[in-house]
Design a protein around this motif. Structure first.
Motif, PDB file in Angstrom:
ATOM      1  N   ASP A 134      29.300  39.262  62.541  1.00 27.47           N
ATOM      2  CA  ASP A 134      31.062  39.626  62.191  1.00 27.47           C
ATOM      3  C   ASP A 134      32.110  38.157  61.874  1.00 27.47           C
ATOM      4  OD1 ASP A 134      30.662  41.834  62.780  1.00 27.47           O
ATOM      5  OD2 ASP A 134      31.593  42.062  64.848  1.00 27.47           O
ATOM      6  N   SER A 135      31.201  37.400  62.683  1.00 30.35           N
ATOM      7  CA  SER A 135      31.767  35.563  62.344  1.00 30.35           C
ATOM      8  C   SER A 135      31.019  34.997  60.987  1.00 30.35           C
ATOM      9  CB  SER A 135      30.716  34.823  63.676  1.00 30.35           C
ATOM     10  OG  SER A 135      31.806  33.039  63.149  1.00 30.35           O
ATOM     11  N   ILE A 136      30.213  35.356  61.040  1.00 25.63           N
ATOM     12  CA  ILE A 136      29.711  35.160  59.400  1.00 25.63           C
ATOM     13  C   ILE A 136      30.430  35.112  57.785  1.00 25.63           C
ATOM     14  CG2 ILE A 136      28.140  35.040  57.441  1.00 25.63           C
ATOM     15  CD1 ILE A 136      25.749  34.729  59.530  1.00 25.63           C
ATOM     16  N   THR A 137      30.622  37.121  58.369  1.00 27.38           N
ATOM     17  CA  THR A 137      31.394  37.876  57.418  1.00 27.38           C
ATOM     18  C   THR A 137      33.181  37.048  57.428  1.00 27.38           C
ATOM     19  OG1 THR A 137      29.664  39.711  57.979  1.00 27.38           O
ATOM     20  CG2 THR A 137      32.334  39.726  56.112  1.00 27.38           C
ATOM     21  N   LYS A 138      33.672  37.425  58.832  1.00 30.79           N
ATOM     22  CA  LYS A 138      34.804  36.388  58.728  1.00 30.79           C
ATOM     23  C   LYS A 138      34.769  34.891  57.706  1.00 30.79           C
ATOM     24  CE  LYS A 138      39.064  35.108  61.389  1.00 30.79           C
ATOM     25  NZ  LYS A 138      39.142  35.768  62.930  1.00 30.79           N
ATOM     26  N   THR A 139      33.865  33.759  57.800  1.00 27.60           N
ATOM     27  CA  THR A 139      33.789  33.010  57.287  1.00 27.60           C
ATOM     28  C   THR A 139      33.631  33.087  55.906  1.00 27.60           C
ATOM     29  OG1 THR A 139      32.666  31.977  58.939  1.00 27.60           O
ATOM     30  CG2 THR A 139      32.573  30.989  57.120  1.00 27.60           C
ATOM     31  N   ILE A 140      32.950  33.808  55.929  1.00 30.68           N
ATOM     32  CA  ILE A 140      32.263  33.970  54.366  1.00 30.68           C
ATOM     33  C   ILE A 140      34.046  34.376  53.307  1.00 30.68           C
ATOM     34  CG2 ILE A 140      31.558  35.482  51.952  1.00 30.68           C
ATOM     35  CD1 ILE A 140      28.581  35.134  54.321  1.00 30.68           C
ATOM     36  N   LEU A 166      34.863  32.443  50.253  1.00 32.11           N
ATOM     37  CA  LEU A 166      35.432  32.710  48.606  1.00 32.11           C
ATOM     38  C   LEU A 166      36.635  32.473  48.618  1.00 32.11           C
ATOM     39  CD1 LEU A 166      34.441  36.660  49.675  1.00 32.11           C
ATOM     40  CD2 LEU A 166      32.879  35.001  48.337  1.00 32.11           C
ATOM     41  N   PRO A 167      37.014  31.910  48.960  1.00 34.84           N
ATOM     42  CA  PRO A 167      39.070  31.341  47.877  1.00 34.84           C
ATOM     43  C   PRO A 167      38.170  29.814  47.888  1.00 34.84           C
ATOM     44  CG  PRO A 167      39.036  32.720  50.118  1.00 34.84           C
ATOM     45  CD  PRO A 167      37.476  32.442  50.343  1.00 34.84           C
ATOM     46  N   LYS A 168      37.324  29.852  48.255  1.00 31.43           N
ATOM     47  CA  LYS A 168      37.244  28.014  47.354  1.00 31.43           C
ATOM     48  C   LYS A 168      35.852  28.103  46.962  1.00 31.43           C
ATOM     49  CE  LYS A 168      39.325  26.785  52.022  1.00 31.43           C
ATOM     50  NZ  LYS A 168      39.174  26.409  53.155  1.00 31.43           N
ATOM     51  N   PRO A 169      36.021  28.073  45.999  1.00 30.16           N
ATOM     52  CA  PRO A 169      34.599  28.336  44.899  1.00 30.16           C
ATOM     53  C   PRO A 169      34.333  26.524  44.480  1.00 30.16           C
ATOM     54  CG  PRO A 169      36.018  29.553  43.703  1.00 30.16           C
ATOM     55  CD  PRO A 169      36.990  29.380  44.664  1.00 30.16           C
ATOM     56  N   PRO A 170      33.005  26.150  44.779  1.00 33.10           N
ATOM     57  CA  PRO A 170      33.288  24.845  44.606  1.00 33.10           C
ATOM     58  C   PRO A 170      33.647  23.848  42.923  1.00 33.10           C
ATOM     59  CG  PRO A 170      30.744  25.258  45.147  1.00 33.10           C
ATOM     60  CD  PRO A 170      31.822  26.834  44.820  1.00 33.10           C
ATOM     61  N   GLU A 192      25.740  32.245  42.762  1.00 30.43           N
ATOM     62  CA  GLU A 192      25.355  30.819  43.183  1.00 30.43           C
ATOM     63  C   GLU A 192      26.049  30.523  44.454  1.00 30.43           C
ATOM     64  OE1 GLU A 192      22.333  30.612  42.414  1.00 30.43           O
ATOM     65  OE2 GLU A 192      22.226  31.811  40.660  1.00 30.43           O
ATOM     66  N   ARG A 193      25.918  31.110  45.930  1.00 27.05           N
ATOM     67  CA  ARG A 193      26.712  31.032  46.750  1.00 27.05           C
ATOM     68  C   ARG A 193      26.322  30.544  47.729  1.00 27.05           C
ATOM     69  NH1 ARG A 193      32.740  31.162  46.432  1.00 27.05           N
ATOM     70  NH2 ARG A 193      32.279  29.297  47.378  1.00 27.05           N
ATOM     71  N   HIS A 194      24.863  30.624  47.905  1.00 26.93           N
ATOM     72  CA  HIS A 194      24.262  30.254  49.240  1.00 26.93           C
ATOM     73  C   HIS A 194      23.715  29.189  49.534  1.00 26.93           C
ATOM     74  CE1 HIS A 194      21.229  30.236  45.506  1.00 26.93           C
ATOM     75  NE2 HIS A 194      20.332  29.318  45.934  1.00 26.93           N
ATOM     76  N   LEU A 195      23.443  27.693  48.672  1.00 28.83           N
ATOM     77  CA  LEU A 195      24.237  26.267  49.284  1.00 28.83           C
ATOM     78  C   LEU A 195      24.824  25.684  49.464  1.00 28.83           C
ATOM     79  CD1 LEU A 195      20.769  25.877  46.682  1.00 28.83           C
ATOM     80  CD2 LEU A 195      20.738  25.887  48.308  1.00 28.83           C
ATOM     81  N   ASP A 196      25.696  26.026  48.657  1.00 29.79           N
ATOM     82  CA  ASP A 196      26.908  25.428  49.144  1.00 29.79           C
ATOM     83  C   ASP A 196      28.655  26.271  50.635  1.00 29.79           C
ATOM     84  OD1 ASP A 196      28.795  28.220  48.826  1.00 29.79           O
ATOM     85  OD2 ASP A 196      29.911  27.412  46.741  1.00 29.79           O
ATOM     86  N   SER A 197      27.158  26.659  51.381  1.00 29.40           N
ATOM     87  CA  SER A 197      27.853  27.680  52.778  1.00 29.40           C
ATOM     88  C   SER A 197      27.094  27.825  53.481  1.00 29.40           C
ATOM     89  CB  SER A 197      28.214  29.063  52.260  1.00 29.40           C
ATOM     90  OG  SER A 197      29.565  30.129  53.383  1.00 29.40           O
TER      91      SER A 197
END
Length: 532
Positions: free
Chosen positions: A308-314, A319-323, A358-363
């Motif tokens: 739940d915590s991880i999902t909320k963070t995502i 998602l609102p802050k792509p690199p 490709e969001r696995h490395l920036d988060s």
């Protein structure tokens, strides 16, 4: 002699004005304990004071209820049940006619208030009603419920359209369907469920209703409530179930849709899903094998709280802050290399916000899922000890949206070179079900009657036309949050239009063995492959 010897406990939604107020007033005159349920505390206080002073019955109370919020419905039920009182009569009267928008959970506002909020309220109070039997449920419907000829599910998860009258009519039809379904489910109990059409009432629901008393048309709230009270309190109606009456107690013939048991079952199941009541679920995705294209569901090692915590963070941070480098790279490719797929990805992320690459490395949040020990163990069983993660996608399927509506097979084998095995992982971060996920054709064999409709110029995926008999074999993927399936590139699948009323969030990982390399022409990748 106790004047409240036969006192009943009653709840009237929308009991602060109009027919609801006069219904609460009449029940108080009978000496009953009345709870007014409405959103506005100041209006409720005026109603309570008016009823108490006019009837001399001090057992009239207010508990806050906002039917546009399912959380508010749950809080209301808890407040009431904390009183440890019986419940003999529930009058589902509250409603809106020409309001526009969505509820707190994203449902169309008129339908959400008139029907869905009452669905949850009624079901959460059913046990109390059964323990208090004989008891009654009265649905305040409308003769407009006789007008609809079908139910379009996708409209319930969109904002109110211009033709709000249609949504009002359908909301009242759903109350009639619920009346029938509850009557069947409560058949062997001493709880009755009926519906009533209050008539054209001189109320404040619309400007026309407000002006009606000055124009000499319609009936007064007192007259309408008198008919409702007769249905709710007269011994003549004690054993009547599943009927629809007007305010003069004349039975109204139910429309065919209200008598359709299959439709009623669909509405019940969807309502349970939408409200979280009884958590209606299909069985999980059936066990399968690589021939079918999907390997059976497994669970991450993460606890529900951690997930739940991880999902909320995502949702709130990732998602609102792509690199910035991703957007810069996409713009550069479009401007200097004329890669139109890049601008497509940019527009998709800015406008629809449904696909994130490709969001696995920036988060750290996403990376922690990729490194989950249960996930790694299952992947090693299939690929061996060394796991090369070369691509990832976060998919967000918003209510009433559909991600990829066409049958397709992923084209990713075309992006890889070398000998080695590959596998894909689909991870449910929120609930995935037959109303918001994807479906696939098990054991599909490409035959001449399975033709390529078009080739997607951006992804390279082939989009197929399937015969109707083959489409009917489709199996929906059903996963709890934290469950995942492995699937092959041969999987024939498509997205399902999200009519669950909830955002569906999923993470897809593409993995292979170190002996496999990515072709140099593969451009939409922002991070080099990484070993898990």
């Amino acid at each position: 002699m106790n004047p409240y010897k036969n006192q009943k406990v009653c709840i009237v939604t929308g009991g602060n004005s109009g027919v609801g107020l006069m219904t609460a007033f009449g029940l108080a005159q009978f000496g009953h304990h009345v709870f007014i349920a409405c959103r506005c505390a100041s209006k409720a206080e005026k109603a309570v004071n008016y009823i108490r002073s006019s009837t001399g019955n001090l057992n009239v109370e207010f508990l806050p209820l906002d039917l546009a919020s399912l959380d508010s419905v749950r809080r209301y039920v808890k407040l009431f049940q904390d009183r440890q009182l019986p419940l003999h009569l529930l009058v589902n009267n509250a409603g809106v006619f020409n309001t526009r928008g969505t509820t707190q959970e994203g449902f169309e506002l008129i339908w959400g208030i008139n029907y869905l909020g009452h669905f949850l309220l009624t079901n959460l109070l059913l046990e109390t009603l059964q323990h208090s039997a004989p008891s009654q449920i009265v649905m305040v419907a409308s003769d407009l419920a006789l007008r609809p000829t079908s139910i379009k599910w996708e409209r319930f998860v969109r904002k109110t359209p211009l033709n709000f009258i249609e949504l009002y009519a359908v909301s009242k039809l759903c109350l009639l369907i619920l009346t029938q379904e509850l009557s069947r489910r409560l058949e062997n109990t001493n709880v009755t469920v009926n519906a009533i059409h209050p008539g054209f009432v001189q109320s404040n629901i619309t400007l026309g209703h407000r002006l009606s008393k000055y124009l000499g048309i319609g009936i007064s709230p007192q007259e309408s409530a008198s008919g409702l009270l007769t249905c709710a309190t007269s011994a003549a109606f004690a054993d009547v179930k599943g009927k629809f009456f007007d305010y003069k107690q004349n039975e109204i013939e139910l429309p065919d849709l209200a008598q359709d048991t299959e439709l009623a079952q669909q509405l019940w199941e969807r309502s349970c899903l939408w409200t979280g009541y009884n958590r209606y679920r299909l069985t999980t995705t059936p066990n399968s094998n690589t021939t079918a294209g999907v390997l059976e569901p497994y669970s991450l090692a993460l606890s529900p709280t951690e997930l739940d915590s991880i999902t909320k963070t995502i949702i709130e941070d990732v998602l609102p802050k792509p690199p910035i480098k991703n957007h810069f790279y996409d713009r550069a490719k479009f401007l200097f290399m004329f890669r139109f797929g890049s601008i497509f990805l940019l527009l998709n992320q800015f406008r629809k916000k449904e696909f994130h690459m490709e969001r696995h490395l920036d988060s750290d949040a996403v990376w922690s899922i990729c490194q989950d020990k249960n996930l790694r163990q299952k992947l090693k069983e299939y690929l061996g000890e060394e796991l090369l993660l070369w691509r990832s996608e976060i998919w967000v399927n918003y209510p009433s949206q559909q991600l990829i509506p066409f049958w397709h097979q992923d084209s990713y084998p075309n992006l890889l070179q070398g000998e080695g095995k590959t596998i894909n992982v689909y991870i449910a971060l929120t609930e995935v079900n037959e109303w918001n996920g994807f479906e696939y054709i098990p054991n599909l064999q490409l035959t001449p009657d399975v033709s390529v409709k078009i080739k997607d110029p951006f992804s390279g995926n082939r989009l197929f036309d399937l015969p109707e008999d083959l489409e009917q074999q489709a199996v929906p993927v059903v996963l709890r949050p934290g469950e995942f399936v492995l699937f092959t590139d041969q999987l024939m699948h498509r997205s399902i239009r999200n009519t669950s009323g909830q955002v569906r969030l999923a993470l897809t990982l593409r993995l292979t063995q170190p002996s496999v390399h990515i072709v140099s022409s593969y451009s939409p990748i922002y991070s080099k492959p990484v070993l898990l």
